[in-house]
Structures are given as C-alpha cells and as structure tokens.
Scaffold this motif. Sequence first.
Motif, PDB file in Angstrom:
ATOM      1  N   VAL A 191       0.833  -1.206   0.000  1.00 26.49           N
ATOM      2  CA  VAL A 191       0.000   0.000   0.000  1.00 26.49           C
ATOM      3  C   VAL A 191       0.866   1.253   0.000  1.00 26.49           C
ATOM      4  N   PHE A 192       0.683   2.081  -1.033  1.00 25.35           N
ATOM      5  CA  PHE A 192       1.341   3.379  -1.133  1.00 25.35           C
ATOM      6  C   PHE A 192       0.287   4.460  -0.936  1.00 25.35           C
ATOM      7  N   VAL A 193       0.642   5.504  -0.195  1.00 25.01           N
ATOM      8  CA  VAL A 193      -0.268   6.628   0.007  1.00 25.01           C
ATOM      9  C   VAL A 193       0.423   7.894  -0.484  1.00 25.01           C
ATOM     10  N   TYR A 194      -0.222   8.567  -1.459  1.00 23.03           N
ATOM     11  CA  TYR A 194       0.326   9.823  -1.966  1.00 23.03           C
ATOM     12  C   TYR A 194      -0.250  10.955  -1.126  1.00 23.03           C
ATOM     13  N   PHE A 195       0.608  11.579  -0.326  1.00 21.57           N
ATOM     14  CA  PHE A 195       0.168  12.611   0.603  1.00 21.57           C
ATOM     15  C   PHE A 195       0.456  13.992   0.018  1.00 21.57           C
ATOM     16  N   HIS A 196      -0.602  14.797  -0.151  1.00 26.46           N
ATOM     17  CA  HIS A 196      -0.434  16.126  -0.740  1.00 26.46           C
ATOM     18  C   HIS A 196      -1.429  17.129  -0.143  1.00 26.46           C
ATOM     19  N   GLN A 197      -1.635  17.035   1.158  1.00 30.43           N
ATOM     20  CA  GLN A 197      -2.543  17.963   1.832  1.00 30.43           C
ATOM     21  C   GLN A 197      -1.823  18.601   3.026  1.00 30.43           C
ATOM     22  N   PRO A 198      -1.260  19.792   2.851  1.00 28.49           N
ATOM     23  CA  PRO A 198      -0.517  20.428   3.943  1.00 28.49           C
ATOM     24  C   PRO A 198      -1.374  20.776   5.147  1.00 28.49           C
ATOM     25  N   LEU A 199      -2.700  20.875   4.966  1.00 24.76           N
ATOM     26  CA  LEU A 199      -3.574  21.196   6.098  1.00 24.76           C
ATOM     27  C   LEU A 199      -3.706  20.020   7.063  1.00 24.76           C
ATOM     28  N   PHE A 200      -3.247  18.829   6.654  1.00 21.14           N
ATOM     29  CA  PHE A 200      -3.189  17.698   7.571  1.00 21.14           C
ATOM     30  C   PHE A 200      -1.930  17.764   8.432  1.00 21.14           C
ATOM     31  N   LEU A 201      -1.045  18.702   8.113  1.00 19.43           N
ATOM     32  CA  LEU A 201       0.178  18.885   8.882  1.00 19.43           C
ATOM     33  C   LEU A 201       0.052  20.034   9.875  1.00 19.43           C
ATOM     34  N   GLU A 202      -0.515  21.142   9.407  1.00 19.81           N
ATOM     35  CA  GLU A 202      -0.672  22.317  10.258  1.00 19.81           C
ATOM     36  C   GLU A 202      -1.819  23.171   9.726  1.00 19.81           C
ATOM     37  N   VAL A 203      -2.718  23.548  10.598  1.00 21.81           N
ATOM     38  CA  VAL A 203      -3.856  24.382  10.214  1.00 21.81           C
ATOM     39  C   VAL A 203      -3.500  25.840  10.463  1.00 21.81           C
ATOM     40  N   PRO A 204      -3.599  26.709   9.455  1.00 19.83           N
ATOM     41  CA  PRO A 204      -3.273  28.128   9.659  1.00 19.83           C
ATOM     42  C   PRO A 204      -4.061  28.745  10.800  1.00 19.83           C
ATOM     43  N   GLN A 205      -3.410  29.612  11.565  1.00 17.68           N
ATOM     44  CA  GLN A 205      -4.034  30.209  12.749  1.00 17.68           C
ATOM     45  C   GLN A 205      -5.223  31.107  12.398  1.00 17.68           C
ATOM     46  N   ASN A 206      -5.236  31.644  11.181  1.00 17.50           N
ATOM     47  CA  ASN A 206      -6.324  32.558  10.827  1.00 17.50           C
ATOM     48  C   ASN A 206      -7.554  31.821  10.291  1.00 17.50           C
ATOM     49  N   PHE A 207      -7.553  30.494  10.338  1.00 18.71           N
ATOM     50  CA  PHE A 207      -8.733  29.730   9.943  1.00 18.71           C
ATOM     51  C   PHE A 207      -9.856  29.948  10.963  1.00 18.71           C
ATOM     52  N   SER A 208     -11.085  29.819  10.492  1.00 20.79           N
ATOM     53  CA  SER A 208     -12.232  29.889  11.399  1.00 20.79           C
ATOM     54  C   SER A 208     -12.213  28.672  12.326  1.00 20.79           C
ATOM     55  N   TRP A 209     -12.915  28.785  13.452  1.00 17.31           N
ATOM     56  CA  TRP A 209     -12.962  27.658  14.388  1.00 17.31           C
ATOM     57  C   TRP A 209     -13.562  26.429  13.728  1.00 17.31           C
ATOM     58  N   LYS A 210     -14.512  26.638  12.803  1.00 14.52           N
ATOM     59  CA  LYS A 210     -15.144  25.513  12.115  1.00 14.52           C
ATOM     60  C   LYS A 210     -14.128  24.761  11.265  1.00 14.52           C
ATOM     61  N   ASN A 211     -13.333  25.499  10.470  1.00 17.21           N
ATOM     62  CA  ASN A 211     -12.337  24.838   9.627  1.00 17.21           C
ATOM     63  C   ASN A 211     -11.245  24.190  10.464  1.00 17.21           C
TER      64      ASN A 211
END
Length: 340
Positions: free
Chosen positions: A93-113
């Motif tokens: 099983v290989f997983v292609y990871f390309h979502q930086p928001l799974f690493l760190e969520v920007p501080q200016n995101f809404s509480w919902k996001n």
Amino acid sequence: MILIDAVYINNGGGLILLKYLIETIKSSNMDALFLLDARVRNKIDNISLDKATYISSSLSKRYEFYKENNGRFNKILCFGNVPPPLKIKDSEVFVYFHQPLFLEVPQNFSWKNKFIYTIKQNILFCFKGNADYWLVQSPFIANKFSSKYLKGKNDKLKILPFYPELNFLQFGKTLGRKKNSFIYVSNSSPHKNHIKLIDAFCQCFDQMQVGSLTLTVPNTDIFLNNIIQEKNNLGYPIYNAGFVNRAKLTELYLSHEYLIFPSLAESFGLGLAEAIDGGCKIIAADLSYTYEVCEPSLVFDPLSIDSIEYAIVTALQTELPYAKKLIENDISKLIQLLVE
C-alpha cells in the motif's frame, strides 16, 4: 491488479493531478481499477465502466469497498492522503500525501475549519498503520509529515513530485503579454488567501492607478465572487476567469506578466511550476513550499496586506528577475514503483 484509490479527490489541483495520473496509467496499459468519488463521474473522460468504481466519499462506503475486495489487489495507491480504513492482505500500500492542512492548520482559519481539519488529522493518525510507504511532493512536506506522523522516521517516505506540463508551444508567439498584469491561479479554499491579496492590490491601485489582477475563483464561491464584483463596481481592475480548462489556463499564463501566489499552505504549488514554464515572473509567499519549487522573482509575508502591497508596488516600479524552476516531473518513477 493495481487499485488507484482517489475517492477523496474531486476538485482543484488534486483533480488535475488525478486526471494526469489516470491518463499516464492508461497509456502504460497497466491493469488497474480506479476507485473514484461519484462527483467526478462526468469530470474524467475515457474510463471504461469495468475499470472504474464510483462511491460517495464517506468513511463507511470506503470501508465497505475494502472489506469486500480485501486481497484482490497486489498493489494499492491511495491518491487522497489517507490509507485504507483496514489492514489489506497480500497488498503493498502506497499513500500519496499532498494535503498540507493535515500537517498544520493556519491560525487565521475559522474555528469551524480548524475543527474539521483536526478531525481529519485524527483519522489519518488512526489509519496510518495501514500504509507501507508514503509518497510526497517535496523534502519540506517529507520532513513535516515524518515529524508529525512517523516519529521522525523517513524510511517509509519517497519524494516523487509530478505535474502535467502545459502545451505552451501551441500558441507560438501569437499572444501578447499584458504589461503590469498579475494572475493568481487557484481555487477558493480559505488558505488560498484571496481576501488579503485583493485588499493589497486595491491599496496599490489607489496609490499608483496602474495594474490588473486576474483570479480563477469558481462561480460556486458566492462570497468571494461578490467581493470581486464589489471591487469592480468601485473601478478596480480585478477580473475573475472562473474555473478554466487547461487550454484556457495556458493562454492566461502567456498573457500575464506576473504570477502572484499568496497561499498560506501548499504541498507542491502547481501554479508556481506552470507559471514559470509559461514565462511569468513569480511573486510568492515567503514560505518553505515556494523555495521547494523555485527561486522566485520576489517574496512577501502572506499574512501582511502591507507586505503583499509592497511586493506589487516593487514589481510595478522595478525590473524583476525571472524565477528559476527547481523541480522535475517524476511521473515515470511513480509508474515504475507501481509496476515493478
């Protein structure tokens, strides 16, 4: 048989890469089945019904598929960041990871996001043991992913960037590049940072009365489209091309002088590579992903409207150097990994 699981991909840069991957796999005559989000059924051409399975992008439907087909595939590529929801028998099983928001969520995101991406990160933590190898697009993402999910170990990580190259030669020299023109090619996710870019451009235009800004915001984003229309009504030269196909995108790059790229998080930054190939100068966020892709013409602080404005003013007043692309298209290495 090989499974390409892309059930969590349905729009944006991920969909562009998925289409390219599908085309390449088909041309290689690989025996593959594609597991796809039902929403892309009319967005991807030329996949025969016996080679594609469409399901909703829910955990339960994905679990049911793997439970019913456990042991059927000798190799699996999950092209949507998340491993299978259960351990797969006799499969690599290989997983292609390309979502930086799974690493760190920007501080200016809404509480919902912030809440949504925290849940998604927890799901990835739960399923990470079901992957044998992780494929990423840059050393920066490799290091961040290793630190967060693999306890700093890199033995299961492979760096394999790839992207579909645009055919700029089809236009020859028929297009003229508009002077003092800026373009930002991106969808309208919150981390793409459109609001600050628009505000910075308007401040610059108030000061200098020169320049234009072209965006590619989907028509489905009513909020952002309304802001663009309000700025138009006030006389600001901000244009929205909406979602564009690859041929139109090629034309847009060739007709603009600068790509301006204020995104707060990218695993790759596809637009940077495309714009360099299209002859644009690159004004980009002073963040690590930028330097993984290129040596930019100019950088700015993407969290500061004033910094973005200053970069635009500098571009209008100074002859900037051309950017240098630093990455290669390794699609052939990815295909080889699946067939060997």
